[in-house]
Design an enzyme around this catalytic site. Sequence first.
Site, PDB file in Angstrom:
ATOM      1  N   TYR A  48      15.252  -1.932 -10.478  1.00 39.60           N
ATOM      2  CA  TYR A  48      14.262  -2.996 -10.311  1.00 39.60           C
ATOM      3  C   TYR A  48      12.874  -2.526 -10.715  1.00 39.60           C
ATOM      4  CZ  TYR A  48      12.312  -0.989  -5.966  1.00 39.60           C
ATOM      5  OH  TYR A  48      11.702  -0.187  -5.042  1.00 39.60           O
TER       6      TYR A  48
ATOM      7  N   LYS B 147      14.241   3.917 -10.538  1.00 42.38           N
ATOM      8  CA  LYS B 147      13.832   2.879  -9.564  1.00 42.38           C
ATOM      9  C   LYS B 147      15.062   2.041  -9.231  1.00 42.38           C
ATOM     10  CE  LYS B 147       9.798  -0.029  -8.591  1.00 42.38           C
ATOM     11  NZ  LYS B 147       9.483   0.519  -7.283  1.00 42.38           N
TER      12      LYS B 147
ATOM     13  N   GLU C 104       6.275  12.049  -1.756  1.00 34.66           N
ATOM     14  CA  GLU C 104       5.688  10.708  -1.897  1.00 34.66           C
ATOM     15  C   GLU C 104       5.932   9.956  -0.604  1.00 34.66           C
ATOM     16  OE1 GLU C 104       7.654   8.225  -4.856  1.00 34.66           O
ATOM     17  OE2 GLU C 104       9.629   8.965  -4.290  1.00 34.66           O
TER      18      GLU C 104
ATOM     19  N   LEU D  40       9.334   8.917  -7.627  1.00 33.24           N
ATOM     20  CA  LEU D  40       9.186   7.851  -8.606  1.00 33.24           C
ATOM     21  C   LEU D  40       7.876   8.061  -9.376  1.00 33.24           C
ATOM     22  CD1 LEU D  40      10.587   5.074  -9.373  1.00 33.24           C
ATOM     23  CD2 LEU D  40       8.642   4.057  -8.211  1.00 33.24           C
TER      24      LEU D  40
HETATM   25  N1  PDD Z   1       7.531   0.556  -4.711  1.00 33.27           N
HETATM   26  N2  PDD Z   1       7.390   5.622  -4.858  1.00 33.27           N
HETATM   27  C1  PDD Z   1       8.305   4.770  -4.379  1.00 33.27           C
HETATM   28  C2  PDD Z   1       9.512   5.335  -3.700  1.00 33.27           C
HETATM   29  C3  PDD Z   1       8.133   3.383  -4.527  1.00 33.27           C
HETATM   30  O1  PDD Z   1       9.082   2.537  -4.071  1.00 33.27           O
HETATM   31  C4  PDD Z   1       6.952   2.896  -5.152  1.00 33.27           C
HETATM   32  C5  PDD Z   1       6.693   1.439  -5.343  1.00 33.27           C
HETATM   33  C6  PDD Z   1       6.016   3.829  -5.628  1.00 33.27           C
HETATM   34  C7  PDD Z   1       4.756   3.400  -6.340  1.00 33.27           C
HETATM   35  O2  PDD Z   1       5.030   2.987  -7.655  1.00 33.27           O
HETATM   36  P1  PDD Z   1       4.125   1.904  -8.397  1.00 33.27           P
HETATM   37  O3  PDD Z   1       2.723   2.404  -8.363  1.00 33.27           O
HETATM   38  O4  PDD Z   1       4.657   1.857  -9.767  1.00 33.27           O
HETATM   39  O5  PDD Z   1       4.283   0.609  -7.650  1.00 33.27           O
HETATM   40  C8  PDD Z   1       6.269   5.177  -5.468  1.00 33.27           C
HETATM   41  C9  PDD Z   1       7.464  -0.870  -4.947  1.00 33.27           C
HETATM   42  C10 PDD Z   1       6.093  -1.448  -4.906  1.00 33.27           C
HETATM   43  C11 PDD Z   1       8.474  -1.563  -4.057  1.00 33.27           C
HETATM   44  O6  PDD Z   1       9.524  -0.988  -3.864  1.00 33.27           O
HETATM   45  O7  PDD Z   1       8.229  -2.687  -3.626  1.00 33.27           O
END
Ligand code: PDD
Length: 308
Positions: free
Chosen positions: A48, A168, A200, A224
């Site tokens: 996703y 992801k 993270e 991620l």
């Molecule tokens: N999640 N690390 C993890 C495990 C995440 O699920 C996310 C974002 C990030 C940040 O990535 P980005 O800056 O590209 O949003 C880091 C999204 C927002 C979610 O699962 O809803």
Amino acid sequence: MKAASGSALPTKPCCTLNSVYLNGAFLPIEDACIPVTDRGFLFGDGVYEVIPAYGGRLFRLPHHLQRLQNSLDGIRLENPLNENQWREIFNELLQRNQAQAEPNNDQSVYLQVTRGVAAKRDHAFPDPVKPTVYATSNPMTEPDSKLLERGLAAITLEDIRWQYCNIKSITLLPNVLLRQQAVDADAAEAILVRNNLVIEGSASNIFIVHKGEILTPPNGNYMLPGITRDLVLELAAQHGIPCHETDISKEQLCSADEIWLTSSTREIVPVTVLDGQLVNDGRPGAVWKNMSRHYRDYKNAVREGKAE
Ligand code: PDD
């Protein structure tokens, strides 16, 4: 206005339905159905993305589509659409759902691709089937100013996830359990630690500030590669703020001058309480304030069509 008893039903529906995209068609969310044999449902076999759009304009779309491609490659699934097709779908959704996102028309696009519907439940890949493609958009509100003044509480937890966290994947059970553990401890996020190294958050990337320098863990298969994280690194370089991608130990985290979390939906938020202890003086720091301003300016440039 209160309806008089016995008067006609209100003409406005009690809730507005989102438009979604499912396998080639746009339809109201309540009409969007997938078979229970979808491999996303049975195995969490899919990936996703979450993509913000400010003022109806997609934010860092090429970066999100590149990460989608990397995730699809990571699970050996062909990308069902090209960049233009993805862009058209997202723009159509943003338009269809615009009324719900006024006055500023900030939305976040969610997209999911699964390996599709197979005839029987078998862990191994099925004979080629069409992937299931689902996307929608939801209103996005500005980060709460009171929350930003106060900052968030976070706790540290051992990272219980697998070795491909760079994908992801929709298989998010460890992240769900970790986040819930944080919520149970009255914290907003769990900061994950593996072999004493800070990785993270359960749904965010992490930065710390040490003696005026910004530090963040380097990309790798345990985290991620966040799109917001990359932008923060870019903005730091552009504005001459010292910044390094480097391993961060749990001890460094606990003695940091500032801690921030970043994600597409939360943007950049300061952590002011860690494991029940104040971070520095317990208030969002000066380096965070400076970076937030640069981030806001970038967002506004996207709104005006001057950046993507
Ligand atoms: N999640 N690390 C993890 C495990 C995440 O699920 C996310 C974002 C990030 C940040 O990535 P980005 O800056 O590209 O949003 C880091 C999204 C927002 C979610 O699962 O809803």
